[in-house]
Design a protein around this motif. Structure first.
Motif, PDB file in Angstrom:
ATOM      1  N   VAL A 234       0.762  -1.273   0.001  1.00 30.59           N
ATOM      2  CA  VAL A 234       0.063  -0.033  -0.112  1.00 30.59           C
ATOM      3  C   VAL A 234       0.921   1.447  -0.059  1.00 30.59           C
ATOM      4  CG1 VAL A 234      -1.603   1.398   1.408  1.00 30.59           C
ATOM      5  CG2 VAL A 234      -1.909  -0.968   0.925  1.00 30.59           C
ATOM      6  N   ARG A 235       1.983   1.276   0.726  1.00 31.78           N
ATOM      7  CA  ARG A 235       2.780   2.292   0.950  1.00 31.78           C
ATOM      8  C   ARG A 235       3.692   2.528  -0.695  1.00 31.78           C
ATOM      9  NH1 ARG A 235       4.178   0.509   5.806  1.00 31.78           N
ATOM     10  NH2 ARG A 235       6.220  -0.544   5.016  1.00 31.78           N
ATOM     11  N   LEU A 236       4.145   1.382  -1.286  1.00 34.93           N
ATOM     12  CA  LEU A 236       4.491   1.703  -2.614  1.00 34.93           C
ATOM     13  C   LEU A 236       3.793   2.079  -3.568  1.00 34.93           C
ATOM     14  CD1 LEU A 236       6.924   0.769  -4.510  1.00 34.93           C
ATOM     15  CD2 LEU A 236       5.454  -1.276  -4.665  1.00 34.93           C
ATOM     16  N   LEU A 237       2.351   1.507  -3.543  1.00 31.55           N
ATOM     17  CA  LEU A 237       1.456   2.193  -4.386  1.00 31.55           C
ATOM     18  C   LEU A 237       1.149   3.742  -4.341  1.00 31.55           C
ATOM     19  CD1 LEU A 237      -1.207  -0.869  -4.511  1.00 31.55           C
ATOM     20  CD2 LEU A 237       0.468  -0.178  -6.391  1.00 31.55           C
ATOM     21  N   SER A 238       0.728   4.096  -3.074  1.00 31.09           N
ATOM     22  CA  SER A 238       0.424   5.326  -2.735  1.00 31.09           C
ATOM     23  C   SER A 238       1.476   6.382  -2.984  1.00 31.09           C
ATOM     24  CB  SER A 238      -0.094   5.641  -1.296  1.00 31.09           C
ATOM     25  OG  SER A 238       1.063   4.912  -0.205  1.00 31.09           O
ATOM     26  N   ILE A 239       2.822   5.960  -2.752  1.00 32.68           N
ATOM     27  CA  ILE A 239       3.940   6.977  -2.405  1.00 32.68           C
ATOM     28  C   ILE A 239       4.489   7.128  -4.031  1.00 32.68           C
ATOM     29  CG2 ILE A 239       6.090   7.666  -1.873  1.00 32.68           C
ATOM     30  CD1 ILE A 239       5.195   6.395   0.803  1.00 32.68           C
ATOM     31  N   VAL A 240       4.774   5.812  -4.397  1.00 31.95           N
ATOM     32  CA  VAL A 240       5.767   5.828  -5.894  1.00 31.95           C
ATOM     33  C   VAL A 240       4.575   6.077  -7.006  1.00 31.95           C
ATOM     34  CG1 VAL A 240       6.903   4.460  -7.317  1.00 31.95           C
ATOM     35  CG2 VAL A 240       7.080   3.905  -4.931  1.00 31.95           C
ATOM     36  N   SER A 241       3.372   5.615  -6.769  1.00 35.79           N
ATOM     37  CA  SER A 241       2.448   5.889  -8.115  1.00 35.79           C
ATOM     38  C   SER A 241       2.068   7.604  -8.077  1.00 35.79           C
ATOM     39  CB  SER A 241       1.323   5.300  -8.098  1.00 35.79           C
ATOM     40  OG  SER A 241       0.555   5.305  -6.740  1.00 35.79           O
ATOM     41  N   ALA A 242       2.213   8.056  -6.834  1.00 42.71           N
ATOM     42  CA  ALA A 242       1.861   9.480  -6.525  1.00 42.71           C
ATOM     43  C   ALA A 242       2.798  10.313  -7.292  1.00 42.71           C
ATOM     44  CB  ALA A 242       1.521   9.779  -5.270  1.00 42.71           C
ATOM     45  N   LEU A 722       1.965  -2.362  -9.563  1.00 43.74           N
ATOM     46  CA  LEU A 722       0.926  -3.691  -8.884  1.00 43.74           C
ATOM     47  C   LEU A 722       2.124  -4.951  -9.120  1.00 43.74           C
ATOM     48  CD1 LEU A 722      -2.635  -3.042  -9.311  1.00 43.74           C
ATOM     49  CD2 LEU A 722      -1.441  -2.957  -7.367  1.00 43.74           C
ATOM     50  N   CYS A 723       2.592  -5.021 -10.325  1.00 39.60           N
ATOM     51  CA  CYS A 723       3.433  -6.102 -10.635  1.00 39.60           C
ATOM     52  C   CYS A 723       4.465  -6.554  -9.922  1.00 39.60           C
ATOM     53  CB  CYS A 723       3.857  -5.930 -12.077  1.00 39.60           C
ATOM     54  SG  CYS A 723       2.270  -6.087 -13.279  1.00 39.60           S
ATOM     55  N   LEU A 724       5.019  -5.240  -9.115  1.00 35.42           N
ATOM     56  CA  LEU A 724       6.253  -5.575  -8.026  1.00 35.42           C
ATOM     57  C   LEU A 724       5.763  -5.677  -6.891  1.00 35.42           C
ATOM     58  CD1 LEU A 724       8.130  -1.987  -9.485  1.00 35.42           C
ATOM     59  CD2 LEU A 724       8.347  -4.376 -10.426  1.00 35.42           C
ATOM     60  N   CYS A 725       4.458  -5.756  -6.313  1.00 31.33           N
ATOM     61  CA  CYS A 725       4.021  -6.050  -5.189  1.00 31.33           C
ATOM     62  C   CYS A 725       4.427  -7.515  -4.744  1.00 31.33           C
ATOM     63  CB  CYS A 725       2.508  -5.810  -4.887  1.00 31.33           C
ATOM     64  SG  CYS A 725       2.202  -3.986  -5.008  1.00 31.33           S
ATOM     65  N   ARG A 726       4.379  -7.819  -3.373  1.00 41.61           N
ATOM     66  CA  ARG A 726       4.851  -8.822  -2.703  1.00 41.61           C
ATOM     67  C   ARG A 726       3.214  -9.798  -2.725  1.00 41.61           C
ATOM     68  NH1 ARG A 726       7.901  -7.988   3.016  1.00 41.61           N
ATOM     69  NH2 ARG A 726       9.840  -7.139   2.148  1.00 41.61           N
ATOM     70  N   THR A 727       2.238  -9.033  -2.618  1.00 40.88           N
ATOM     71  CA  THR A 727       0.946  -9.651  -2.738  1.00 40.88           C
ATOM     72  C   THR A 727       0.895 -10.252  -4.032  1.00 40.88           C
ATOM     73  OG1 THR A 727       0.385  -7.996  -0.965  1.00 40.88           O
ATOM     74  CG2 THR A 727      -1.250  -9.587  -1.753  1.00 40.88           C
ATOM     75  N   PRO A 728       0.453 -11.586  -4.067  1.00 41.72           N
ATOM     76  CA  PRO A 728       0.055 -12.391  -5.403  1.00 41.72           C
ATOM     77  C   PRO A 728      -1.190 -11.788  -5.964  1.00 41.72           C
ATOM     78  CG  PRO A 728       0.966 -13.922  -3.802  1.00 41.72           C
ATOM     79  CD  PRO A 728       0.793 -12.570  -3.091  1.00 41.72           C
ATOM     80  N   LEU A 729      -2.171 -11.448  -4.940  1.00 38.99           N
ATOM     81  CA  LEU A 729      -3.367 -10.858  -5.395  1.00 38.99           C
ATOM     82  C   LEU A 729      -3.190  -9.676  -6.112  1.00 38.99           C
ATOM     83  CD1 LEU A 729      -6.535 -10.972  -3.239  1.00 38.99           C
ATOM     84  CD2 LEU A 729      -5.607  -8.689  -4.138  1.00 38.99           C
ATOM     85  N   LEU A 730      -2.476  -8.759  -5.564  1.00 41.83           N
ATOM     86  CA  LEU A 730      -2.287  -7.366  -6.481  1.00 41.83           C
ATOM     87  C   LEU A 730      -1.244  -7.478  -7.862  1.00 41.83           C
ATOM     88  CD1 LEU A 730      -1.511  -5.131  -3.254  1.00 41.83           C
ATOM     89  CD2 LEU A 730      -3.563  -5.360  -4.527  1.00 41.83           C
ATOM     90  N   ARG A 731      -0.620  -8.557  -7.496  1.00 42.84           N
ATOM     91  CA  ARG A 731       0.160  -8.726  -8.897  1.00 42.84           C
ATOM     92  C   ARG A 731      -0.586  -9.342  -9.875  1.00 42.84           C
ATOM     93  NH1 ARG A 731       3.994 -11.314  -5.439  1.00 42.84           N
ATOM     94  NH2 ARG A 731       3.315 -13.256  -6.322  1.00 42.84           N
ATOM     95  N   GLU A 732      -1.423 -10.091  -9.594  1.00 38.40           N
ATOM     96  CA  GLU A 732      -2.361 -10.517 -10.613  1.00 38.40           C
ATOM     97  C   GLU A 732      -3.411  -9.442 -11.250  1.00 38.40           C
ATOM     98  OE1 GLU A 732      -2.890 -13.639 -11.740  1.00 38.40           O
ATOM     99  OE2 GLU A 732      -1.555 -14.826 -10.439  1.00 38.40           O
TER     100      GLU A 732
END
Length: 769
Positions: A234-242, A722-732
């Motif tokens: 969530v931190r990766l998505l919110s900070i890097v994507s912003a 999302l493809c870089l996330c640890r969470t498989p669900l988010l990667r899918e």
């Protein structure tokens, strides 16, 4: 912007965010499956820790194990900790010792003269050895060895060995082993996390500068790892994507004020969505937050579409009028399409649907009614709207639009030749738990004797004793399976604690005092024992003949009690006893043992998959209903069947080719892919509706193309993360949406857009556009 961010900060500091993946998964409807589900979430298995210490010499590891065990025994968050040094605490040992002849399955033959004579010979040899003190203390009162046999069954079937007085795993590389149980249940993740933190701190303080390292596994560690991975993502998505989106938009619009406009709209959407989910569910899951924030990336398009279509110096209301119809249709169709998920009984899908639908509506409302006056006063408009002179060369590709039906047709053919989509209802693989941690857990579990609950029988009865009797009734059938090598063994409560009826039967089989003393005298004759050497033995047997049967409530809280609690427990007014077979080679034969009243055989994985499959079937009508409403709104809003058909063709082509790409790449489709495809459809509607709207001139068409390209790059920047996330669900999700948004842009341009000449004619017949 500051006001919107302040409100968002207030909301996000007051909502409850959880990271346990189980919170998003559906609960079973079948009573037996629901019971297993509850035990896995909140029972003994959800609070058990398996520990290993390695990386140093065995002597060092044994010392660390003892000091750590002593320190953790005083931790308020732990029910017990055991490293093999004091396997049975004194109170539990006294309880078992007093009831040993009722619990051990020795039989009357153990008290025969022949059997006693052999036992006395072993005792005499022991008294002549260095173990003489132990033989005098434990062997003389219990020459038949009832207590050691009893402790062997109670302490499990692990492969751990005693070295330097503590448990070690077998093998060349030394690994000390410990077992602990948390007081906090599996639903109290914060308390479990605090106890785990203290445990690790205690180890580092004790290990000091040694090379020893601590290994910890178990359900609490899995939950901690999953929550940490979700929060990191969530931190990766919110900070890097912003940062990426801000850099892209700053370059495209050459003004920092456009970021303020976007931040205002998105902050209002996010805070409204999070607040709605909190009010509806009582918490917001971290995955809902992470994916929901990403799904609301579509709302970044709204202020970009408004600013991107505004001409320099143009009054904002005029811009709104020009894009009102496609903008409104885009918002309504996207929110309606996703709102169907909110009605699903699948908790994760329902949260995502509600989050997305509310966020889209709130952000669109802010863009429509709050931002126009602000962007006009800030003078926001593209510094460069696109080159109309190059537009003809680009739009010339639409002459080949009939060839555009080839990819969707090939997609349908490819999926058919591949045997259709392969569905996967097992969501366990989507949990963000590292495989290395799962492998370590399997290793420690085998060494410590912890059961691997994949398939089990379940006994249900009105009382605990009735459960024990039912388990004793099927014991011969299970023993026959062991003899046939259909299983390697079985674990249940009755093998630890016999029923009251069986304990009374063993009482009746005990010899009376005169018979036993006569047998003792004959067996000890000529062996050199004194006449009173076995008085304590005879007295204990006499006491066992009259004592009441031992019950589970009489066992003190310890490792032994924890072991029994996992195999005999009360839920909702009834008692349950799992029967856990090991090494199952013939599941059909095992299941046949439990085909009788009050018993059921459960394959945990298949049961979970059946639950997910059932909820997926229930989700389809809601999803279809939302999609149907979106199509109806589209047809009514466009007022042009030909234009509506081109928009729908663009969306259908995007979804078909995306689906084919997943299937042909070997991806097994889950409910998560369904959610992702819905989001792709929402983005595709955005692009197709704006390409399809009648436009006055080449400059306006160039402005639309450039604006939609800006939105497309933003979506790719966000979802590629999302493809870089640890969470498989988010990667899918990330992989699916990245494929989809590229196709949505291509098919929207090819199918939905018109040639300039047709656009001019359309304007004459549709002045409201």
């Amino acid at each position: 912007m500051l006001a919107a961010l302040a409100v968002a900060a207030l909301v996000f500091t007051h909502i409850t965010v959880r990271g346990d993946l189980g919170e998003l998964l559906p609960h079973a409807n079948d009573p037996a499956a629901r019971l297993v589900d509850a035990e896995l979430r909140t029972g003994t298995a959800a609070s058990l820790l398996l520990l290993g210490i390695e990386g140093a010499p065995a002597g060092t590891l044994a010392g660390i194990s003892n000091r750590l065990s002593d320190r953790l025994s005083h931790d308020p968050g732990l029910l017990f900790v055991q490293n093999g040094r004091r396997l049975v605490d004194p109170e539990a040992a006294r309880t078992l010792f007093a009831a040993r002849y009722l619990l051990a399955s020795q039989g009357a033959e153990a008290f025969s003269v022949i059997a006693l004579h052999a036992d006395f010979l072993r005792l005499r040899d022991g008294l002549a050895s260095s173990a003489s003190p132990l033989v005098q203390q434990y062997g003389m009162p219990d020459p038949t060895g009832a207590l050691p046999a009893l402790l062997g069954s109670w302490t499990g079937g692990g492969r751990a060995i005693l070295r330097d007085g503590v448990w070690f795993a077998p093998g060349a590389a030394p690994r000390a082993l410990l077992l602990a149980r948390l007081i906090a249940s599996g639903t109290d993740l914060p308390s479990q996390a605090r106890t785990l933190g203290r445990l690790r701190s205690d180890f580092h303080a004790i290990a000091g500068r040694t090379s020893a390292r601590l290994l910890v596994t178990g359900a609490p560690v899995f939950a901690e790892a999953a929550e940490a991975a979700v929060r990191r993502d969530v931190r990766l998505l919110s900070i890097v994507s912003a940062l990426l989106v801000a850099a892209w938009l700053s370059w495209r619009f050459r003004s920092p004020w456009v970021l303020a406009a976007i931040a205002t709209s998105v902050a209002i959407g996010l805070s409204s969505a999070a607040l709605a989910v909190q009010l509806a569910f009582g918490f917001v899951h971290g995955i809902t937050l992470g994916f929901g924030m990403t799904m609301l990336g579509i709302t970044i398009d709204y202020p970009v579409l408004l600013v991107g279509h505004r001409k320099q110096g143009e009054p904002a209301p005029a811009t709104i009028r020009r894009i009102a119809r496609p903008f409104t249709l885009s918002v309504l169709t996207a929110s309606l399409g996703l709102s169907g998920m909110a009605g699903s009984r699948f908790p994760g899908v329902a949260q995502l649907g509600l989050f997305a639908a509310i966020g889209i509506l709130a952000s669109a409302a802010a863009t429509r009614w709050l931002l126009p006056g602000l962007i006009e006063r800030a003078g926001l408009a593209p510094s460069y709207a696109g080159d109309p002179g190059r537009l003809d060369n680009i739009e010339r590709w639409r002459r080949w639009r009939l060839w555009g039906v080839v990819p969707p047709l090939l997609a349908v053919l490819g999926v058919a030749l591949a045997g259709g989509p392969r569905l996967d209802h097992d969501l366990a693989g989507l949990a963000p738990v590292p495989r290395s941690l799962l492998a370590l857990d399997a290793s420690l579990r085998a060494q410590l004797g912890g059961p691997d609950i994949g398939q089990l029988g379940l006994v249900r009865a009105a009382t605990a004793d009735a459960v024990l009797q039912a388990q004793e009734a099927i014991a011969p059938a299970l023993d026959a399976l062991v003899a046939r090598r259909a299983i390697t063994g079985a674990e249940d409560a009755a093998r630890l604690l016999p029923s009251a009826a069986l304990q009374r039967a063993r009482q009746r089989a005990l010899p009376d005092d005169a018979t036993l003393r006569a047998a003792i005298a004959r067996a000890a004759d000529g062996l050199g024992f004194t006449s009173h050497a076995f008085d304590a033995f005879a007295a204990d047997v006499a006491q066992a003949r009259t004592r009441p049967p031992l019950t589970a409530g009489e066992l003190p809280g310890s490792l032994l009690r924890t072991r029994l609690d996992a195999l005999l427990f009360q839920r909702d007014g009834a008692w349950f006893g799992p029967v856990i077979p090991a090494g199952i080679a013939d599941p059909v034969a095992v299941a046949a043992v439990f085909v009788r009243p009050g018993l059921v055989f459960i394959d945990v994985r298949r049961t979970t998959q059946a639950v997910v499959r059932g909820y997926t079937r229930q989700a389809w009508p809601f999803v279809a209903g939302g999609a149907s409403l979106a199509v109806l709104v589209l047809l009514l809003g466009q007022r042009d069947p030909s234009r509506s058909l081109r928009v729908l063709a663009a969306i259908a082509s995007t979804l078909l080719v995306t689906l084919a790409a997943l299937v042909l790449s070997g991806t097994r489709l889950t409910l998560i892919h369904l959610v992702s495809l819905q989001f792709v459809a929402g983005i595709g509607l955005d692009y197709a509706l704006f390409f399809a709207r009648p436009q006055l001139d080449a400059e306006e068409r160039a402005r639309t193309l450039r604006t939609l390209l800006t939105c497309n790059v933003m979506a790719l920047l966000t979802f590629s993360l999302l493809c870089l996330c640890r969470t498989p669900l988010l990667r899918e999700i990330g992989g699916t949406v990245c494929i989809g948004v590229v196709l949505a842009m291509g098919f929207g341009f090819l199918f939905a857009g018109e040639r300039p000449a047709y656009a001019a004619r359309s304007l004459k017949t549709d002045g409201s556009a």
